[in-house]
Design a protein around this motif. Structure first.
Motif, PDB file in Angstrom:
ATOM      1  N   SER A 104       0.044  -0.935  -4.735  1.00 50.19           N
ATOM      2  CA  SER A 104      -1.507  -0.609  -4.596  1.00 50.19           C
ATOM      3  C   SER A 104      -1.527   0.757  -4.171  1.00 50.19           C
ATOM      4  O   SER A 104      -1.610   0.962  -2.660  1.00 50.19           O
TER       5      SER A 104
ATOM      6  N   ALA B 138       3.188  -2.097   3.744  1.00 49.26           N
ATOM      7  CA  ALA B 138       2.862  -0.454   3.099  1.00 49.26           C
ATOM      8  C   ALA B 138       4.215   0.486   3.220  1.00 49.26           C
ATOM      9  O   ALA B 138       5.191   0.004   3.882  1.00 49.26           O
TER      10      ALA B 138
ATOM     11  N   LEU C   8       0.844  -1.268   0.026  1.00 48.11           N
ATOM     12  CA  LEU C   8      -0.040   0.171  -0.079  1.00 48.11           C
ATOM     13  C   LEU C   8       0.924   1.265  -0.121  1.00 48.11           C
ATOM     14  O   LEU C   8       1.832   1.322   0.561  1.00 48.11           O
TER      15      LEU C   8
ATOM     16  N   TYR D  77      -3.129  -5.096   6.695  1.00 48.51           N
ATOM     17  CA  TYR D  77      -2.122  -4.993   5.130  1.00 48.51           C
ATOM     18  C   TYR D  77      -1.347  -5.835   5.362  1.00 48.51           C
ATOM     19  O   TYR D  77      -0.738  -6.207   6.317  1.00 48.51           O
TER      20      TYR D  77
ATOM     21  N   VAL E 272      -3.479   3.745  -2.820  1.00 53.18           N
ATOM     22  CA  VAL E 272      -4.736   3.957  -2.197  1.00 53.18           C
ATOM     23  C   VAL E 272      -4.746   5.500  -1.732  1.00 53.18           C
ATOM     24  O   VAL E 272      -3.897   6.050  -1.628  1.00 53.18           O
TER      25      VAL E 272
ATOM     26  N   LEU F 274      -5.218   4.377   3.210  1.00 46.50           N
ATOM     27  CA  LEU F 274      -3.829   4.078   3.948  1.00 46.50           C
ATOM     28  C   LEU F 274      -3.752   4.312   5.713  1.00 46.50           C
ATOM     29  O   LEU F 274      -3.483   3.488   6.240  1.00 46.50           O
TER      30      LEU F 274
END
Lengths: 457, 447
Positions: free
Chosen positions: A346, A365, A317, A362, A348, A353
């Motif tokens: 990904s 990240a 993320l 998750y 976002v 987040l």
């Protein structure tokens, strides 16, 4: 024969000494110019691959505050390059009192909006900073109370520690009811929106003095190339991370205002057994620096041998509105992915987040962390807090032996976050645009920039 | 003992009741005449037929027209006494004056002997009134009678007196250099702060105020006071700090006014603490500057990067009308011409480095002038000198005379280290004002 000879490569220390000599020679050779006054005026513009729609000085992950926080906000105290603390919005250093310490505020200070600074604003700012992640850092401050006479009484007793905690940019003073979308502070500039751009105009109420520039316009760059393209064409005055997109702008020179924060890799609950202290840092340390060089990331140390990501295929993320972080995430994903263990970027929304971070729902990240100050403790508390604010508060009170003295990457070995890259303010500028360092010696003091067309008279 | 101030001009009286005047109003007043009047006033009643005799001039500088000055003083004192007072047309010693008083047909009732000296940058007059012994036998038999009245007056040497002395050659000025440890100097002031008769030097940095003197190649600090102890922090400081200081001398110790653009104004005594009667001045953030005998305050406009108002330091009301709406350097002085008339000269630099000069109705502008500025009559010829620095390129200390029609360069001292501050010292052991400049870690004394 020659292959057997050791390469005559200078050590890092030798290179630094040589650079120092060159700089000092250049300074010595330069004639000292007449001492006039600095002329006010001029406008500069730049584009940044970071979000600038809002600026929140109290958030650990706020990129706009990382680069431009000092343009808008002051803290009660300030730290100079030598580490000395001096009053900024406070009239003097904290004074011991029977219940802790008291802080006298400067009289007549106003925010850019014209609102007068009061002890209630300070109390609210400290509460807001605590809620945003500075709870551990502000532990020495203790309880905050506004007395009947409007003075500020703090429960902390160690004057030095109280002053240092309140000197962090992450404990900046904002008015009660502060809104990051409409930032208001006592810094050299006053903020306003103009389309997507954050426009900083001179703050006539600036507590440390209004800016020399009339205006600084900061636009969000859609990608890393946008800033370089605008700088190369002469549209912008600063180029982010380089001297131009296709070729260097003629006459441009690089600048590096130093390390301001870190891009960090987080492991979450979806990482399974890979969500363990030290894993994120091990993964980050295994990334070849060359893979990140195009993002301005410098190789401070060679990559440590590592097998990359070994968990189940997972998403990485990252905030979609931060082109630099997205590019970094792509490079990190490529570096970590292994067959059967793919890492997919990904992008976002920031809110998404944030929610994932809170729930830890998750796998991986990529995020940003600002240090509380330039000391190892400031970095340590920021990294620990970024992993877990509660644990951060506990560890900030009692740093483990050696933990606060190590580098951020050493700290990362204790945590579920790892330092991937330094975040630096660097790029290209024209030689006549001088970028004065920030008060603590790093960053840029945008309020003290003199427009190159307005020479010192 | 009485120190004669420069004539209190009509403008200052008007300013005292709150009037706002232009920057350069001429005032006609001869310092020699004023000195003579002061002598006559202090003597009180004198016999009608008094003979005024001046001594030959004693001077610590060359005085090619010294006898003329002494004779002029005698005639001015006689005129001030009025009645039948008359002046001897040439100077002479006291014994000769006594003999002269009863010689001839116009026998005097008394002799007023005026000792005329030019010392330490001052004109000093000592007047003694002696009775005349009419009987020749009495004169032979008895010792000369002692004086029955006495007066002492001193006044700064200005152009009127200087016209009788050897001219000061600025072009031949020498530079003495002294080291200091006060750090970056923002402002300087020079004058008799202690009240001991000599000049004290004040260095103002962002952090502190240091009072001391120049000795054996270095600035010797006598007292220091941190800036934080003198003035509260300004609400909106200038990002580039500017400071100023001014000394108003007094016989029991002077007053030092000091101000920063990031701190409030302070008025302190020689010990650098604020006396109770000056405590009211320590609030407003403004920069004190001398304008003739008075101190006025420049009010910073931090958002504009300069100053726009000149106000009364205590009351805060308008005091002078500046020659330009916004200025970032200022100096003013009352210049006394050879005729004794005084005119205020104001120099104000606008932020584009143009220096605006006014003198009465006359004005003049010159470009590319640096931010360190002082105005004074350095050679005491009645023509103002402008001490300035460079706006660009390598720095220098430049002295120019504001002649009719423009600035005539008199002295240029290259200062590659950059001039941080300048000030003018009142005449001291020598006969003319001197210039002091802070150049990096050095203090330059130019005289």
């Amino acid at each position: 024969m020659s292959a057997d000879r050791p390469a005559l490569r200078p050590t890092r220390r030798q290179a630094l000494v040589a650079a120092g000599v060159l700089v000092s020679q250049a300074l010595l050779a330069r004639p000292i110019l007449a001492r006039g006054r600095i002329a006010l005026g001029g406008r500069l513009s730049l584009r940044v691959p970071w979000p600038v729609a809002a600026i929140d000085p109290h958030r650990l992950d706020d990129a706009a505050a990382l680069f431009f926080g000092l343009c808008l906000f002051d803290s009660l105290y300030a730290v100079d390059a030598s580490g000395a603390i001096s009053p900024a919005l406070a009239e003097s250093l904290p004074e011991p009192s029977p219940t802790g310490v008291s802080v006298a505020l400067r009289e007549g200070v106003r925010f850019a909006s014209g609102k007068r600074l009061t002890a209630r604003d300070v109390s609210a700012s400290i509460a807001r900073a605590r809620a945003s992640g500075a709870n551990g850092w502000l532990d020495p401050v203790g309880a905050v109370r506004v007395t009947r006479s409007g003075a500020l009484a703090l429960g902390g007793r160690a004057v030095d520690r109280v002053a240092r905690a309140l000197a962090s940019p992450l404990t900046a003073i904002v008015p009660e009811g502060f809104a990051p979308e409409r930032p208001d502070g006592t810094g050299p500039f006053a903020a306003r929106r103009q389309g997507d751009a954050l426009v900083l105009g001179r703050n006539r109420f600036a507590a440390q003095g209004p800016s020399f520039l009339d205006e600084l316009s900061i636009s969000p760059a859609a990608d890393l190339g946008a800033s370089l393209r605008a700088f190369e064409s002469g549209e912008d005055d600063l180029g982010w991370l380089g001297l131009g997109l296709h070729e260097p702008r003629r006459g441009a020179v690089p600048f590096d205002a130093g390390l301001l924060g870190w891009a960090i890799l987080r492991t979450g609950d979806q990482a399974g057994r890979w969500n363990a202290p030290g894993v994120a840092q091990r993964l980050a340390d295994g990334i070849e620096p060359a893979r990140l060089a195009h993002l301005g990331v410098r190789a401070d140390s060679p990559a440590q041998p590592d097998d990359g990501w070994g968990g189940a295929p997972t998403a990485l993320l990252v905030r979609a509105d931060s082109p630099w972080l997205v590019e970094l995430a792509r490079a990190v994903a490529v570096a970590l992915s292994r067959p059967g263990h793919e890492v997919t970027v990904s992008p976002v929304a920031a809110a998404e987040l944030g929610a994932a971070r809170s729930s830890r729902a998750y796998g991986l990240a990529l995020d940003l962390v600002r240090p509380f100050d330039q000391t190892p403790l400031g970095a340590y508390v920021a990294l620990v807090t970024s992993e877990d604010p509660v644990r951060g508060a506990q560890l900030a009170r009692r740093p483990p032996l050696g933990g606060a003295a190590g580098t951020p990457r050493v700290t990362g070995r204790l945590l579920r976050v790892g330092v991937v890259a330094d975040v630096r303010l660097q790029g290209g500028r024209m030689p006549d645009l001088v970028l004065p360092p920030g008060p603590s010696g790093v960053g840029v003091d945008f309020g003290a920039i003199v427009h190159p067309r307005l020479r010192v008279l | 003992m009485r120190r004669l101030r420069l004539p209190r001009p009509a403008t200052l009286v008007l300013l005292g009741v709150g009037a706002v005047l232009g920057p350069g109003v001429a005032r006609a007043e001869s310092s020699l005449t004023a000195s003579a009047r002061a002598v006559a006033h202090d003597l009180g009643t004198v016999p009608r037929a008094v003979l005024v005799v001046a001594s030959p001039l004693h001077s610590d500088v060359a005085a090619p027209r010294g006898d003329e000055l002494a004779s002029r003083m005698a005639s001015l004192v006689a005129a001030a006494l009025g009645g039948d007072a008359r002046a001897e047309d040439r100077p002479m010693p006291l014994a000769d004056a006594r003999a002269r008083s009863h010689a001839g047909t116009l026998r005097a009732a008394a002799v007023l002997f005026v000792d005329v000296r030019v010392e330490g940058g001052e004109l000093r007059l000592t007047a003694d009134l002696f009775p005349v012994v009419a009987n020749a036998w009495d004169r032979v038999r008895a010792a000369p009678p002692p004086p029955v009245a006495h007066a002492y007056v001193h006044a700064p040497v200005a152009a009127e007196v200087r016209s009788y002395l050897a001219p000061v050659r600025l072009e031949g000025a020498r530079v003495s250099k002294f080291t200091h440890d006060a750090g970056p100097v923002l402002a300087m002031a020079c004058g008799d702060l202690e009240g001991a008769g000599g000049n004290d030097l004040v260095l103002v940095s962002r952090r502190e105020v240091v009072v001391g003197h120049l000795e054996a190649g270095r600035f010797v600090a006598a007292r220091r006071a941190p800036a934080a102890s003198l003035g509260r922090r300004a609400e909106v400081p200038m990002r580039e700090p500017v400071a100023s200081a001014a000394i108003v001398a007094g016989e029991r110790g002077g007053v030092l006014y000091v101000g920063w653009t990031d701190r409030g104004l302070a008025a302190v005594g020689p010990d650098l603490t604020a006396p109770a009667h000056l405590a009211a001045m320590t609030h407003a953030a403004s920069l004190p500057v001398k304008a003739g005998d008075e101190v006025v305050c420049l009010v910073p406009d931090s958002a504009a990067g300069g100053f726009g108002r000149v106000v009364d330091c205590e009351a805060g009301g308008p005091r002078l009308t500046p020659p330009v709406p916004l200025f970032d350097a200022w100096s003013a002085a009352d210049i006394v011409g050879v005729d004794g008339a005084s005119v205020r000269v104001v120099a104000a630099r606008d932020p584009s480095a143009v220096l605006h000069l006014t003198r009465g109705d006359e004005s003049f502008a010159v470009s590319d002038v640096g931010a360190q500025l002082a105005v004074a009559d350095l050679d005491q010829d009645g023509v103002p000198e402008v001490v300035s620095t460079m706006a660009r390129g390598e720095d220098a200390l430049v002295v120019s005379s504001w002649e009719q029609g423009g600035l005539a360069p008199r002295l240029r001292l290259s200062a590659p280290g950059g001039v941080d501050a300048v000030a003018v010292c009142p005449p001291e052991v020598d006969d003319a004002p001197s210039v002091v400049a802070a150049v990096g870690s050095e203090i330059w004394l130019v005289r």
